[in-house]
Design a protein around this motif. Sequence first.
Motif, short mmCIF file in Angstrom:
data_model
loop_
_atom_site.label_atom_id
_atom_site.label_comp_id
_atom_site.label_asym_id
_atom_site.label_seq_id
_atom_site.Cartn_x
_atom_site.Cartn_y
_atom_site.Cartn_z
N GLU A 1 12.15 40.51 11.99
CA GLU A 1 11.19 39.69 12.00
C GLU A 1 9.92 40.40 12.21
O GLU A 1 8.70 40.03 11.74
N LYS B 1 24.63 37.21 12.54
CA LYS B 1 24.34 36.78 11.37
C LYS B 1 25.45 37.26 10.10
O LYS B 1 26.36 36.52 9.88
N GLU C 1 15.68 46.88 18.90
CA GLU C 1 16.13 46.42 17.48
C GLU C 1 16.17 48.16 16.76
O GLU C 1 14.77 48.48 16.64
N VAL D 1 21.45 42.27 15.40
CA VAL D 1 21.75 40.85 14.67
C VAL D 1 21.37 40.81 13.32
O VAL D 1 21.97 40.16 12.65
N GLN D 2 20.01 41.34 13.18
CA GLN D 2 19.78 41.28 11.55
C GLN D 2 20.08 42.66 10.83
O GLN D 2 20.48 42.64 9.70
N SER E 1 25.97 32.69 17.92
CA SER E 1 24.48 32.87 17.46
C SER E 1 24.12 34.18 17.96
O SER E 1 24.59 34.78 18.99
N GLY E 2 22.84 34.76 17.39
CA GLY E 2 22.24 35.99 17.78
C GLY E 2 21.80 35.94 19.34
O GLY E 2 22.19 36.95 20.10
N ALA E 3 20.87 34.80 19.42
CA ALA E 3 20.44 34.54 20.76
C ALA E 3 21.42 34.71 21.78
O ALA E 3 21.17 35.20 23.13
N PHE F 1 11.93 40.59 18.03
CA PHE F 1 12.45 39.42 18.17
C PHE F 1 13.99 39.26 18.48
O PHE F 1 14.80 39.90 17.68
N HIS F 2 14.13 38.49 19.47
CA HIS F 2 15.69 38.41 20.06
C HIS F 2 16.09 37.17 19.99
O HIS F 2 17.43 36.85 20.58
N GLY F 3 15.25 36.08 19.60
CA GLY F 3 16.00 34.72 19.52
C GLY F 3 14.98 33.88 20.40
O GLY F 3 13.92 34.13 20.58
N LEU G 1 22.37 38.17 22.63
CA LEU G 1 21.66 38.99 23.33
C LEU G 1 21.56 38.40 24.99
O LEU G 1 21.43 39.16 25.71
N ASP H 1 19.83 45.48 19.60
CA ASP H 1 19.80 44.19 18.70
C ASP H 1 20.22 44.66 17.48
O ASP H 1 19.04 44.90 16.71
N1 PLP Z 1 17.72 39.25 16.99
C1 PLP Z 1 17.26 39.65 15.78
C2 PLP Z 1 16.92 40.97 15.57
C3 PLP Z 1 17.18 38.40 14.84
O1 PLP Z 1 16.70 38.61 13.67
C4 PLP Z 1 17.46 37.04 15.22
C5 PLP Z 1 17.57 36.02 14.30
O2 PLP Z 1 16.65 36.03 13.43
C6 PLP Z 1 17.99 36.81 16.62
C7 PLP Z 1 17.98 38.03 17.42
C8 PLP Z 1 18.35 35.40 17.06
O3 PLP Z 1 19.50 35.21 16.45
P1 PLP Z 1 19.89 33.47 16.16
O4 PLP Z 1 18.71 32.97 15.43
O5 PLP Z 1 21.16 33.50 15.57
O6 PLP Z 1 19.84 32.92 17.54
#
Ligand code: PLP
Length: 396
Positions: free
Chosen positions: A187, A244, A182, A217-218, A96-98, A130-132, A101, A215
Amino acid sequence: MSGSALYETFSRAPLAFERGEGCWLIDGKGERYLDFAAGIAVNSLGHSHPALVSALTEQAGKLWHVSNLYEIPGQSRLAERLVANSFADKVFFTNSGAEALECAIKTARRYQYVSGHPERFRTITFEGAFHGRTLATIAAGGQAKYLEGFGPKVEGFDQVPFGDIEAVEKAITPETAAILIEPVQGEGGIREVPAQTLRRLRELCDENGLLLIFDEVQCGVGRTGKLFAYEWSGVAPDLMAIAKGIGGGFPVGACLATDEAAKGMTPGVHGTTFGGNPLAMAVGNAVLDVVLADGFLDEVKRKALLLKQGLAGVADEFPDVIEEARGTGLLLGVKCRVQNTKMQAGLRDEKMLSVTAGDNVVRLLPPLTVSDEEIRDALGRIRDAASRLSTPAAAE
Ligand code: PLP
């Protein structure tokens, strides 16, 4: 028991889909929805992409899971390809993203620790981030609504206003280890960080012995029209989290690092049971096959322009509904003058899916494989939704 057997943590739309085909989701009654949410920027190649279906089913017939006690050739291959196409030398896979991170934050702290600075453990982050949802990543994101009721905030995160370089300078102390940002806030409302800000952050990190963490992730994996969003700025981080889009719908995340940044991550200091398993790696490699194919990212850029220009046209037509279209690539946001949830519901009435974000924005995140025709179709639905929400008489 109240209502459903599930945690009540999600306010779900009253829709349940049975099938997906490209940019379309089909519910139990056969209704087709144009999917410009893409699982919140996850279904990078749309639904049921034949290359992903065959990569996953072929791997499923051979081997699912062995744990990281053994070599996983698909994992080495995906890591080598990510390294060959980025600033990085090393990769750690997550689910996962979190978790990606968490790995990046831990890697930065370990780097400082093995560099003789165990006192440096703090990370500077930005408002709106937003990082999780893990304990550390809610502390990193710093949003009160996600922190409330979960006990003391994990120590070591200092938040400054979005893009405020002076505040960053002031926030750097002898305990600072890293800066986390980011390149485009998702978010937070599709807010791009100017290239000059990223450049200044890089300088501040270099001047102060800090690590720069992106970050993505998105915004990563082709979403902005480059493989990674940071490429637009020419500024490379020391560490980067992705997730993602790299899995196209299969849970995959990764932390990318330079050799230097990862020097503290020695055997036993970090781990995962599921991260980088053969199924995930088969899909991740298949996603890269498509995204890295000649011309794919150029097409993303071209289609993104078509969508953004069309959105600007709708915004001009209905200024009482839409303030502006913002974002880059197929990571676009419509900043609304009406409540963003109303716009999202209006689009849903038009059988089109979108995602809300901070700053009263509705995000449009179609699969990167979206066609010109589907973009025109989407613009028609957005126009119809805006027209129904528009109240010219009230605006006069
Ligand atoms: N970082 C960013 C920029 C995100 O948009 C998200 C999820 O929306 C995350 C981290 C967390 O990812 P996850 O929901 O897969 O843990």
